[in-house]
Write a protein that holds these residues in place. Structure first.
Motif: not given
Length: 456
Positions: A391-396, A410-425
């Motif tokens: 995504i960063q490269q495409e926007i660049k 040039l217009v640039s972006v800051s990105l935050g990434i998260s990843c989990v395996i969802p649980t009921s807790e």
């Protein structure tokens, strides 16, 4: 007549105590029994314990709003027949349309007139009483079916008289008789005893080519092959059937609503063209789900999709990734280049981000003013980082100049990434908070970069 009024039990749902007092006082003066609830959850519980005859429902409430309460009650067979009158300060057409879409029976705008409220309550209670009487009549009719075989037979003989009536209908109407295999007893086809001009037109046939002819199976299979089996089921079980279906009529896709009712050893069918209604529903759905500027999903669809994918990935024990992306120094871009260029920039960034996503379940949504959110089901941390890099490269590669940026020409972006395996807790909010924190870290560390969340 007075005893009927006393037995009417009304539930008022409103988080504003002054409104509850005014409505309660008004209704008790007219001998209605009144119960009150100040939130959606309490209202649903009260309805399940003792169903009222009518519900007066506010829309804007903490927790569950009125729309959600209505949808919940209408999805429950035990409560779906209770009439609901929305009473709200929301006066936009969109709010009213949504109220009726979720199952509301009427809508009153605040501030209200006492006479109007009482008249609408009386109208809905009258309709409900009439519906109750109709249900009793239906039950009575079922008990008399065995006695009415001879009447049904005479109806077939008098089809010429019936035809003179149905020919003026704006709906397609037909009566059909089962044609059974003499060895197996199974229904092979249906003979069209009565067909009005509208029904013949729907099948793109001349009236004389279908009336009295054994052509039904051939024609219906052109529309939808499964429909023939559904009609056979109506005759064999006696259970009425209703369905909406689409049909390519003369090169144009049209929608129809179909109701079939058993009639002796056959059935009667009514078909109504609902194409315009379907188009309006699609327009309303698009309006409610698409961001008006960028053309991608809006925040409402993001929230709904994230909740749905959370449940799916939890059930399948698969990872769910989220990227929250913010345009760097966008306020300075707007101030320097103007809001029109700012809007064009957002549109191009949205298009570039959408271009990266290849899988059907991946979505990008406008999360805020210059913020975007990307949901990536069945994607681990490494896969999400790779997507963020693309995504960063495409926007660049868009090459949008940004002379007031502190980090890039040039217009640039800051990105935050998260990843989990969802649980009921945990909950989807956990994933959002993690991505949000990671994006904040990316900004603190100089912007124009992607940071994946870690517990450190």
């Amino acid at each position: 007549m007075e005893s009927e009024i006393i037995t009417n039990n009304i539930l008022i749902v409103d988080d504003q105590i002054p409104n509850l007092r005014v409505l309660t006082s008004m209704l008790k003066e007219k001998n209605y029994q009144v119960r009150k609830a100040t939130d959606g959850e309490t209202a649903i519980e009260a309805v399940e314990i003792e169903p009222p005859d009518l519900i007066i429902l506010d829309i804007k409430m903490p927790g569950m709003d009125g729309y959600e309460v209505c949808k919940s009650l209408k999805s429950n067979d035990a409560t779906k027949h209770i009439p609901i009158i929305f009473i709200s300060a929301l006066s936009e057409v969109f709010d009213k349309v949504k109220a009726f879409e979720v199952g509301g029976n009427d809508y009153i705008t605040k501030p209200f007139q006492e006479e109007e409220v009482l008249a609408r309550i009386k109208s809905q209670l009258t309709i409900k009483q009439q519906q109750n009487l109709l249900e009793k009549e239906k039950e009575k009719l079922k008990q008399e079916i065995g006695k009415r075989k001879e009447i049904e037979a005479s109806l077939y003989q008098s089809r010429a008289l019936i035809s003179s009536i149905v020919n003026n209908s704006l709906d397609g109407i037909a009566a059909l008789e089962a044609v059974r295999n003499h060895r197996t007893g199974n229904i092979d086809d249906f003979r069209c005893l009565i067909v009005n001009p509208i029904m013949a037109q729907i099948f793109n046939q001349q009236l004389e080519d279908v009336s009295g002819k054994l052509v039904f199976k051939r024609l219906i299979n052109k529309v939808e092959p499964n429909l023939f089996g559904d009609f056979v089921g109506v005759v064999e079980t006696g259970i009425s059937w209703e369905k909406d279906f689409s049909y390519d009529y003369k090169g144009e896709k049209r929608w129809y609503s179909c109701i079939a009712v058993k009639l002796a050893d056959g059935f009667s069918v009514t078909v109504r063209d609902i194409t315009e209604r379907k188009k309006q529903e699609l327009e309303l759905n698009n309006f409610a789900s698409i961001d008006g500027l960028t053309g991608i999903s809006n925040r409402r669809i993001f929230d709904r999709t994230l909740a749905k994918e959370w449940q799916t990935c939890q059930r399948e024990k698969q990872p769910l990734a989220l990227i929250i992306m913010d345009l760097d120094c966008f306020k300075k871009y707007n101030d320097y280049y103007g809001h029109q260029k700012g809007d064009n920039c957002l549109i191009r960034v949205a298009q570039a981000t959408s271009k990266v996503l290849k899988r059907p379940r991946d979505i990008v949504a406008r999360y805020g003013g210059e913020e975007f959110a990307i949901i990536l089901p069945n994607t681990d941390r490494e896969g999400a980082i790779a997507t963020a890099d693309m995504i960063q490269q495409e926007i660049k590669e868009l090459g949008i100049p940004h002379d007031r940026s502190e980090v890039s020409p040039l217009v640039s972006v800051s990105l935050g990434i998260s990843c989990v395996i969802p649980t009921s807790e945990s909950s989807p909010k956990t994933l959002v908070d993690m991505a949000d924190r990671a994006m904040y870290t990316a900004k603190q560390q100089g912007r124009n970069q992607a940071i994946a969340y870690t517990s450190d």
